[in-house]
Scaffold this motif. Sequence first.
Motif, PDB file in Angstrom:
ATOM      1  N   ASP A 104       0.302  24.305 -24.277  1.00  0.00           N
ATOM      2  CA  ASP A 104       1.738  24.211 -23.966  1.00  0.00           C
ATOM      3  C   ASP A 104       2.056  24.739 -22.575  1.00  0.00           C
ATOM      4  OD1 ASP A 104       2.170  23.169 -26.480  1.00  0.00           O
ATOM      5  OD2 ASP A 104       2.963  25.031 -27.337  1.00  0.00           O
ATOM      6  N   ASN A 105       1.178  25.611 -22.072  1.00  0.00           N
ATOM      7  CA  ASN A 105       1.396  26.200 -20.747  1.00  0.00           C
ATOM      8  C   ASN A 105       0.483  25.601 -19.678  1.00  0.00           C
ATOM      9  OD1 ASN A 105       3.383  28.741 -20.722  1.00  0.00           O
ATOM     10  ND2 ASN A 105       2.443  28.565 -22.757  1.00  0.00           N
ATOM     11  N   GLY A 106      -0.091  24.445 -19.984  1.00  0.00           N
ATOM     12  CA  GLY A 106      -0.804  23.673 -18.968  1.00  0.00           C
ATOM     13  C   GLY A 106      -2.261  23.998 -18.754  1.00  0.00           C
ATOM     14  N   PHE A 107      -2.863  24.798 -19.632  1.00  0.00           N
ATOM     15  CA  PHE A 107      -4.285  25.124 -19.485  1.00  0.00           C
ATOM     16  C   PHE A 107      -5.137  24.078 -20.201  1.00  0.00           C
ATOM     17  CE2 PHE A 107      -2.070  29.204 -19.107  1.00  0.00           C
ATOM     18  CZ  PHE A 107      -2.595  29.655 -17.898  1.00  0.00           C
ATOM     19  N   LYS A 108      -6.261  23.732 -19.595  1.00  0.00           N
ATOM     20  CA  LYS A 108      -7.147  22.719 -20.168  1.00  0.00           C
ATOM     21  C   LYS A 108      -8.229  23.388 -21.009  1.00  0.00           C
ATOM     22  CE  LYS A 108     -10.123  18.767 -19.078  1.00  0.00           C
ATOM     23  NZ  LYS A 108      -9.431  17.868 -20.024  1.00  0.00           N
ATOM     24  N   LEU A 109      -8.298  23.013 -22.289  1.00  0.00           N
ATOM     25  CA  LEU A 109      -9.279  23.601 -23.192  1.00  0.00           C
ATOM     26  C   LEU A 109     -10.623  22.883 -23.108  1.00  0.00           C
ATOM     27  CD1 LEU A 109      -7.222  24.176 -26.477  1.00  0.00           C
ATOM     28  CD2 LEU A 109      -7.848  25.865 -24.758  1.00  0.00           C
ATOM     29  N   ASN A 110     -11.680  23.608 -23.374  1.00  0.00           N
ATOM     30  CA  ASN A 110     -13.013  23.030 -23.548  1.00  0.00           C
ATOM     31  C   ASN A 110     -13.014  22.333 -24.907  1.00  0.00           C
ATOM     32  OD1 ASN A 110     -15.658  22.575 -24.346  1.00  0.00           O
ATOM     33  ND2 ASN A 110     -16.438  24.512 -23.601  1.00  0.00           N
ATOM     34  N   SER A 111     -13.156  21.005 -24.915  1.00  0.00           N
ATOM     35  CA  SER A 111     -13.112  20.246 -26.166  1.00  0.00           C
ATOM     36  C   SER A 111     -14.494  19.818 -26.648  1.00  0.00           C
ATOM     37  CB  SER A 111     -12.213  19.012 -26.001  1.00  0.00           C
ATOM     38  OG  SER A 111     -12.706  18.180 -24.960  1.00  0.00           O
ATOM     39  N   SER A 112     -15.548  20.250 -25.972  1.00  0.00           N
ATOM     40  CA  SER A 112     -16.907  19.894 -26.382  1.00  0.00           C
ATOM     41  C   SER A 112     -17.199  20.487 -27.761  1.00  0.00           C
ATOM     42  CB  SER A 112     -17.923  20.423 -25.365  1.00  0.00           C
ATOM     43  OG  SER A 112     -19.247  20.125 -25.771  1.00  0.00           O
ATOM     44  N   GLY A 113     -17.479  19.629 -28.741  1.00  0.00           N
ATOM     45  CA  GLY A 113     -17.712  20.108 -30.095  1.00  0.00           C
ATOM     46  C   GLY A 113     -16.437  20.486 -30.817  1.00  0.00           C
ATOM     47  N   GLY A 114     -15.282  20.082 -30.258  1.00  0.00           N
ATOM     48  CA  GLY A 114     -13.985  20.450 -30.832  1.00  0.00           C
ATOM     49  C   GLY A 114     -13.379  21.616 -30.084  1.00  0.00           C
ATOM     50  N   GLU A 115     -12.057  21.728 -30.133  1.00  0.00           N
ATOM     51  CA  GLU A 115     -11.390  22.816 -29.411  1.00  0.00           C
ATOM     52  C   GLU A 115     -11.728  24.180 -30.006  1.00  0.00           C
ATOM     53  OE1 GLU A 115      -7.257  21.875 -29.292  1.00  0.00           O
ATOM     54  OE2 GLU A 115      -7.506  20.359 -27.711  1.00  0.00           O
ATOM     55  N   VAL A 116     -11.976  24.221 -31.315  1.00  0.00           N
ATOM     56  CA  VAL A 116     -12.423  25.452 -31.976  1.00  0.00           C
ATOM     57  C   VAL A 116     -13.882  25.295 -32.356  1.00  0.00           C
ATOM     58  CG1 VAL A 116     -12.146  26.989 -33.949  1.00  0.00           C
ATOM     59  CG2 VAL A 116     -10.117  25.975 -32.874  1.00  0.00           C
ATOM     60  N   LYS A 117     -14.713  26.212 -31.871  1.00  0.00           N
ATOM     61  CA  LYS A 117     -16.132  26.222 -32.216  1.00  0.00           C
ATOM     62  C   LYS A 117     -16.364  27.268 -33.298  1.00  0.00           C
ATOM     63  CE  LYS A 117     -16.144  24.657 -27.799  1.00  0.00           C
ATOM     64  NZ  LYS A 117     -15.009  23.776 -27.461  1.00  0.00           N
ATOM     65  N   GLY A 118     -17.085  26.905 -34.344  1.00  0.00           N
ATOM     66  CA  GLY A 118     -17.351  27.850 -35.418  1.00  0.00           C
ATOM     67  C   GLY A 118     -16.302  27.774 -36.517  1.00  0.00           C
TER      68      GLY A 118
END
Length: 274
Positions: free
Chosen positions: A194-208
């Motif tokens: 929501d604040n414009g930061f790009k997430l690491n989506s490799s393997g899904g945004e949440v790992k584990g």
Amino acid sequence: MENITSMEYKKIFNRLWDAYAEQNVSAKRVKELFESKGETVVNDHVAFRTYNDPRVNIEKLARIFKDAGYVEKGAYDFEAKKLKAKHYELPGVEDAPRVFISELLLEEFSPELQETVKKALDSVDQKALDDKELVFKGRPWNPVSYKTYEKLREESEYAAWVYVYGYRANHFTVSVDYLEHIGDIKAVNQLLKDNGFKLNSSGGEVKGTKEQLLKQSSIMADIIPVQFEEGEYHIPACYYEFAQRFEDENGERYSGFIAKSADKIFESTNYYKK
């Protein structure tokens, strides 16, 4: 009154954070965002990258932390990325950051990559590499070539990153467990997006998973200008991670790492389109 060990570890991490936040503006902005929500940001762990050359291997980087009272708590293998890692903790200090140090297994790469790393290390005075404060020194070899960086990156993004940045915190990690208002890691991720930061989506945004006792996410590394022999180029630097830990069947909060998840987190320093 705090004991000497407690004061020492805080001094180490404050110094590491100052250098990390100065170079990586997004990390500083995320911390300020969390604080604006009334949160106190506690570091889950700080990570470092290196090569398995005995002059700069895990044991060399770990010295300053061991001297401050840290002890080894876990060892990990990353077969796909050809890495090994160890993590360290400070006994008796619940909110002290863990230290995660990984090293590239040079012998599993091409002779060209091995020779590039050897040449860089050979160019540095041994005393500089023996300095216990190596983790603060950044890149001890100069200059660096963009052509060499690109060649290394074809084989290992990790090798290329260390070639350019050397010895500094690769990432800090927010402990989601200490966030009182934002909520769980999904809420953290949504706030970041929501604040414009790009997430690491490799393997899904949440790992584990909760069943694995650890969930992790991260924003992608800032792309920053770096001076090479050939001129200035913009490349990925460091990133900010987020970790939520869970209790096992004995009521003990999990304190280790999951290689499969960390493998994807490593990709936070990959190139990406803004």
